[in-house]
Motif scaffolding. Structure first.
Motif, mmCIF file in Angstrom:
data_model
loop_
_atom_site.group_PDB
_atom_site.id
_atom_site.type_symbol
_atom_site.label_atom_id
_atom_site.label_comp_id
_atom_site.label_asym_id
_atom_site.label_seq_id
_atom_site.Cartn_x
_atom_site.Cartn_y
_atom_site.Cartn_z
ATOM 1 N N GLY A 291 0.792 -1.221 0.000
ATOM 2 C CA GLY A 291 0.000 0.000 0.000
ATOM 3 C C GLY A 291 0.825 1.272 0.000
ATOM 4 N N TYR A 292 2.150 1.106 0.009
ATOM 5 C CA TYR A 292 3.053 2.258 0.057
ATOM 6 C C TYR A 292 4.085 2.167 -1.071
ATOM 7 C CZ TYR A 292 1.405 2.357 4.914
ATOM 8 O OH TYR A 292 0.635 2.375 6.045
ATOM 9 N N SER A 293 4.598 3.321 -1.465
ATOM 10 C CA SER A 293 5.768 3.387 -2.324
ATOM 11 C C SER A 293 6.631 4.540 -1.836
ATOM 12 C CB SER A 293 5.386 3.570 -3.791
ATOM 13 O OG SER A 293 4.697 4.805 -3.970
ATOM 14 N N VAL A 294 7.860 4.616 -2.335
ATOM 15 C CA VAL A 294 8.769 5.672 -1.895
ATOM 16 C C VAL A 294 9.518 6.236 -3.095
ATOM 17 C CG1 VAL A 294 9.123 4.827 0.462
ATOM 18 C CG2 VAL A 294 10.570 3.971 -1.408
ATOM 19 N N SER A 295 10.110 7.396 -2.846
ATOM 20 C CA SER A 295 10.904 8.054 -3.879
ATOM 21 C C SER A 295 12.089 8.730 -3.221
ATOM 22 C CB SER A 295 10.066 9.092 -4.617
ATOM 23 O OG SER A 295 10.856 9.871 -5.482
ATOM 24 N N ARG A 296 13.263 8.535 -3.819
ATOM 25 C CA ARG A 296 14.454 9.241 -3.343
ATOM 26 C C ARG A 296 15.238 9.712 -4.560
ATOM 27 N NH1 ARG A 296 19.055 7.408 0.984
ATOM 28 N NH2 ARG A 296 19.763 9.507 1.494
ATOM 29 N N GLU A 297 14.932 10.907 -4.980
ATOM 30 C CA GLU A 297 15.589 11.519 -6.145
ATOM 31 C C GLU A 297 16.837 12.294 -5.753
ATOM 32 O OE1 GLU A 297 14.690 11.062 -9.358
ATOM 33 O OE2 GLU A 297 13.250 9.607 -8.587
ATOM 34 N N LYS A 298 16.865 12.784 -4.512
ATOM 35 C CA LYS A 298 18.017 13.501 -3.995
ATOM 36 C C LYS A 298 18.414 12.891 -2.660
ATOM 37 C CE LYS A 298 17.093 17.953 -6.191
ATOM 38 N NZ LYS A 298 16.927 19.420 -5.976
ATOM 39 N N LYS A 299 19.684 13.017 -2.326
ATOM 40 C CA LYS A 299 20.200 12.358 -1.126
ATOM 41 C C LYS A 299 19.472 12.820 0.130
ATOM 42 C CE LYS A 299 24.618 11.178 1.061
ATOM 43 N NZ LYS A 299 26.085 11.411 1.054
ATOM 44 N N GLU A 300 19.102 14.091 0.193
ATOM 45 C CA GLU A 300 18.552 14.626 1.422
ATOM 46 C C GLU A 300 17.054 14.405 1.572
ATOM 47 O OE1 GLU A 300 19.870 16.347 -1.037
ATOM 48 O OE2 GLU A 300 18.638 18.111 -1.560
ATOM 49 N N ARG A 301 16.381 13.930 0.535
ATOM 50 C CA ARG A 301 14.923 13.876 0.550
ATOM 51 C C ARG A 301 14.408 12.463 0.303
ATOM 52 N NH1 ARG A 301 11.279 18.073 -0.098
ATOM 53 N NH2 ARG A 301 13.047 19.444 -0.520
ATOM 54 N N PHE A 302 13.472 12.044 1.153
ATOM 55 C CA PHE A 302 12.890 10.703 1.032
ATOM 56 C C PHE A 302 11.394 10.828 1.230
ATOM 57 C CE2 PHE A 302 12.923 6.360 0.546
ATOM 58 C CZ PHE A 302 12.781 5.568 1.678
ATOM 59 N N SER A 303 10.642 10.465 0.206
ATOM 60 C CA SER A 303 9.196 10.652 0.236
ATOM 61 C C SER A 303 8.469 9.320 0.354
ATOM 62 C CB SER A 303 8.744 11.364 -1.040
ATOM 63 O OG SER A 303 9.400 12.600 -1.194
ATOM 64 N N LEU A 304 7.418 9.332 1.132
ATOM 65 C CA LEU A 304 6.537 8.167 1.266
ATOM 66 C C LEU A 304 5.226 8.495 0.559
ATOM 67 C CD1 LEU A 304 6.054 5.359 2.635
ATOM 68 C CD2 LEU A 304 4.987 6.628 4.507
ATOM 69 N N ILE A 305 4.761 7.570 -0.255
ATOM 70 C CA ILE A 305 3.559 7.805 -1.066
ATOM 71 C C ILE A 305 2.525 6.732 -0.779
ATOM 72 C CG2 ILE A 305 2.676 8.059 -3.418
ATOM 73 C CD1 ILE A 305 5.819 8.552 -4.081
ATOM 74 N N LEU A 306 1.331 7.192 -0.468
ATOM 75 C CA LEU A 306 0.197 6.288 -0.353
ATOM 76 C C LEU A 306 -0.632 6.497 -1.611
ATOM 77 C CD1 LEU A 306 1.157 7.117 2.597
ATOM 78 C CD2 LEU A 306 -1.110 6.352 3.328
ATOM 79 N N GLU A 307 -0.595 5.537 -2.521
ATOM 80 C CA GLU A 307 -1.233 5.699 -3.831
ATOM 81 C C GLU A 307 -2.743 5.888 -3.718
ATOM 82 O OE1 GLU A 307 0.136 6.051 -6.743
ATOM 83 O OE2 GLU A 307 2.224 5.625 -6.222
ATOM 84 N N SER A 308 -3.367 5.157 -2.808
ATOM 85 C CA SER A 308 -4.816 5.252 -2.605
ATOM 86 C C SER A 308 -5.068 4.992 -1.121
ATOM 87 C CB SER A 308 -5.535 4.225 -3.478
ATOM 88 O OG SER A 308 -6.931 4.267 -3.250
ATOM 89 N N ALA A 309 -5.160 6.074 -0.364
ATOM 90 C CA ALA A 309 -5.210 5.956 1.092
ATOM 91 C C ALA A 309 -6.430 5.150 1.548
ATOM 92 C CB ALA A 309 -5.229 7.334 1.726
#
Lengths: 115, 113
Positions: B63-81
């Motif tokens: 139910g989750y995905s993540v993104s790390r495009e830059k070293k300092e930033r880490f995002s958590l994504i809930l595609e359909s809460a």
């Protein structure tokens, strides 16, 4: 897989007294670290103390000390001279060396220090 | 002083919405983590990242995905809460030195209605 068990969901202690929080873990590994983390109410979680499994000497940090019993897989935290600011949720955690820095946490013990 | 900043302390979303939780660290740490904290369950690892664009599943990634495009930033994504994703979400970072010391953000409390 490793498991970490904290058998005391809640504890309380009087200010200035000593309290011990229990933690047991299950692992077949020989090389690992153990930790106690503290989460005060509405504040960030911080590291309290760390123990390397290869060290026989128990770690201490000021009023905080641990009793590490490797054979028994026990890792308790002793807080001496408890202060009101010690009121927090305490989490025991385990990290296997070579595990990509993954920590396994226990369910936590809520400690309340009473005046 | 080291700092991990989570973009939102409190969020209220509706079922089916896409949710982004952002985390930024200023310590140049290689490793970043997303945990979920629920009463009586402790902290459970959702995803972690040990380098830019690198990620690994934790114990409860569904139910989750993540993104790390830059070293300092880490995002958590809930595609359909969904309502069972109502929880406290904690971001943390750790240096590449094998210390095991996690530096945590203040947490993001998400309520899904």
């Amino acid at each position: 897989a490793q498991t970490v068990t904290q058998s005391q969901p809640e504890m309380s202690v009087q200010e200035a007294e000593t309290v011990t929080l229990s933690c047991t873990y299950d692992t077949s590994e020989n090389n690992y670290y153990l930790f106690w983390y503290k989460q005060p109410p509405s504040r960030q979680m911080i590291l309290v103390i760390r123990q390397e499994a290869y060290k026989q000497q128990n770690a201490t940090e000021n009023r905080f000390s641990v009793n590490f019993q490797k054979a028994a897989k026990s890792f308790s935290l002793k807080i001496s001279d408890s202060q009101l600011g010690d009121t927090a949720m305490y989490f025991c955690a385990f990290m296997r060396v070579g595990s990509n820095y993954k920590l396994t946490f226990g369910k936590g013990t809520l400690l309340t220090v009473n005046p | 002083d080291v700092k991990v900043t989570q973009s939102s302390r409190y969020l209220v979303k509706r079922t089916g919405e896409k949710v982004f939780l952002e985390c930024v660290q200023d310590m140049d740490h290689e490793n970043m983590f997303w945990y979920r904290q629920d009463p009586g369950l402790g902290l459970r690892l959702i995803y972690f990242s040990y380098d830019v664009k690198m990620k690994e599943k934790g114990d409860i990634p569904e139910g989750y995905s993540v993104s790390r495009e830059k070293k300092e930033r880490f995002s958590l994504i809930l595609e359909s809460a969904s309502t069972n994703q109502t929880s406290m979400y904690l971001c943390a970072s750790m240096s590449g030195l094998y210390t095991g010391e996690l530096f945590f953000g203040e947490g993001s409390r998400l309520t899904v209605l």
